[in-house]
Motif scaffolding. Sequence first.
Motif, mmCIF file in Angstrom:
data_model
loop_
_atom_site.group_PDB
_atom_site.id
_atom_site.type_symbol
_atom_site.label_atom_id
_atom_site.label_comp_id
_atom_site.label_asym_id
_atom_site.label_seq_id
_atom_site.Cartn_x
_atom_site.Cartn_y
_atom_site.Cartn_z
ATOM 1 N N UNK A 156 1.172 -1.023 0.048
ATOM 2 C CA UNK A 156 0.314 -0.498 0.164
ATOM 3 C C UNK A 156 0.808 1.367 -0.376
ATOM 4 N N UNK A 157 1.771 1.230 0.945
ATOM 5 C CA UNK A 157 2.961 2.423 1.107
ATOM 6 C C UNK A 157 3.208 2.669 -0.608
ATOM 7 N N UNK A 158 3.854 1.903 -1.101
ATOM 8 C CA UNK A 158 4.648 1.916 -2.597
ATOM 9 C C UNK A 158 3.418 2.310 -3.505
ATOM 10 N N UNK A 159 2.269 1.376 -3.350
ATOM 11 C CA UNK A 159 1.436 1.717 -4.325
ATOM 12 C C UNK A 159 0.873 3.400 -4.758
ATOM 13 N N UNK A 160 0.848 4.048 -3.529
ATOM 14 C CA UNK A 160 0.581 5.010 -3.428
ATOM 15 C C UNK A 160 1.770 6.154 -3.545
ATOM 16 N N UNK A 161 2.357 6.206 -3.138
ATOM 17 C CA UNK A 161 3.386 6.942 -4.221
ATOM 18 C C UNK A 161 3.937 6.514 -5.891
ATOM 19 N N UNK A 162 3.584 5.153 -5.880
ATOM 20 C CA UNK A 162 3.464 5.244 -7.165
ATOM 21 C C UNK A 162 2.647 6.020 -8.674
ATOM 22 N N UNK A 163 1.734 6.079 -7.285
ATOM 23 C CA UNK A 163 0.498 6.755 -7.902
ATOM 24 C C UNK A 163 0.676 8.085 -8.117
ATOM 25 N N UNK A 164 0.680 8.747 -7.518
ATOM 26 C CA UNK A 164 1.334 10.043 -7.595
ATOM 27 C C UNK A 164 2.041 10.444 -8.236
ATOM 28 N N UNK A 165 3.596 9.784 -8.220
ATOM 29 C CA UNK A 165 4.813 9.675 -9.194
ATOM 30 C C UNK A 165 3.254 9.265 -10.743
ATOM 31 N N UNK A 166 2.767 8.744 -10.900
ATOM 32 C CA UNK A 166 2.210 8.446 -12.183
ATOM 33 C C UNK A 166 1.221 9.373 -12.574
ATOM 34 N N UNK A 167 1.307 9.872 -11.143
ATOM 35 C CA UNK A 167 -0.438 11.417 -11.888
ATOM 36 C C UNK A 167 1.211 12.092 -12.228
ATOM 37 N N UNK A 168 1.813 12.875 -11.778
ATOM 38 C CA UNK A 168 3.171 13.351 -12.029
ATOM 39 C C UNK A 168 3.352 13.266 -13.818
ATOM 40 N N UNK A 169 3.536 12.346 -13.677
ATOM 41 C CA UNK A 169 4.024 11.263 -15.167
ATOM 42 C C UNK A 169 3.119 11.767 -16.519
ATOM 43 N N UNK A 170 1.872 12.145 -16.088
ATOM 44 C CA UNK A 170 0.560 12.443 -17.111
ATOM 45 C C UNK A 170 0.690 13.366 -17.553
#
Length: 242
Positions: A156-170
């Motif tokens: 969960x903690x990694x997924x939250x951070x990963x999805x934040x970065x994916x949003x920034x990448x988008x």
Amino acid sequence: MTSAPRPHHRPEGPAMAAAHTPAAPAAPDTTGRLPGLRERKKRQTRDALVQAAHQLFLGQGFAETTVDEIAAAVDVSQRTFFRYFANKDEVALAVMADAENHFIECVRQRPAGESPFEALRASIVQSWRDLATADRTGAGSVTSALELLRMIEETPTLLAAHLRRVTEQERVIVRVLAEREGVDPDQDLRPRVLAAAFGSVLRAAHLSWTPDHEDTGPEAMIALIDRHLDQLGPALAGHWQH
């Protein structure tokens, strides 16, 4: 779309040494010069920490791995580890962050005559091939990269951070596409719609990969991505009933 957690087993000997994940190729700085000796050594230390961390994460589990173990695997101090990464979460996400940055650079360099979708599609193919080529261990790289992504999805903690970065990448992709096409993304919705759809299809393709794939090279992942992208138009605009 996350899968059920799987038990982790610690690899031993050569198997653990082959569990590298591809790192982005060294790039010139903003002046166009290749990195100097000091920068290359720093990059080598960073890459060694990332590779050691991923071997431990995939071998014994993320929660069970400590910063001390990662540093010891590279024969550096904990202090040295923290020069490169703020915490264990950051080193776990490092390869994905590098891959995402490399993908964006590939998009920026695509020929202007390509359509936005063609540019994104060619860039993801180029990214997988470049990153696999940069890896020195060969065929195991794609498998370990996708196993790492699955581990992130299950933590969960990694997924939250990963999805934040994916949003920034988008957001970055939206700007790059808008600049390529000479449109204002605040007025023209197409860059946002395409970036969102493309990112979602990629995630679906990555999550559909299973560890029992016979072909562990980059072309297998590219073929899987192509199958998903080929369905984007029919899924959005076509009739599903025949």
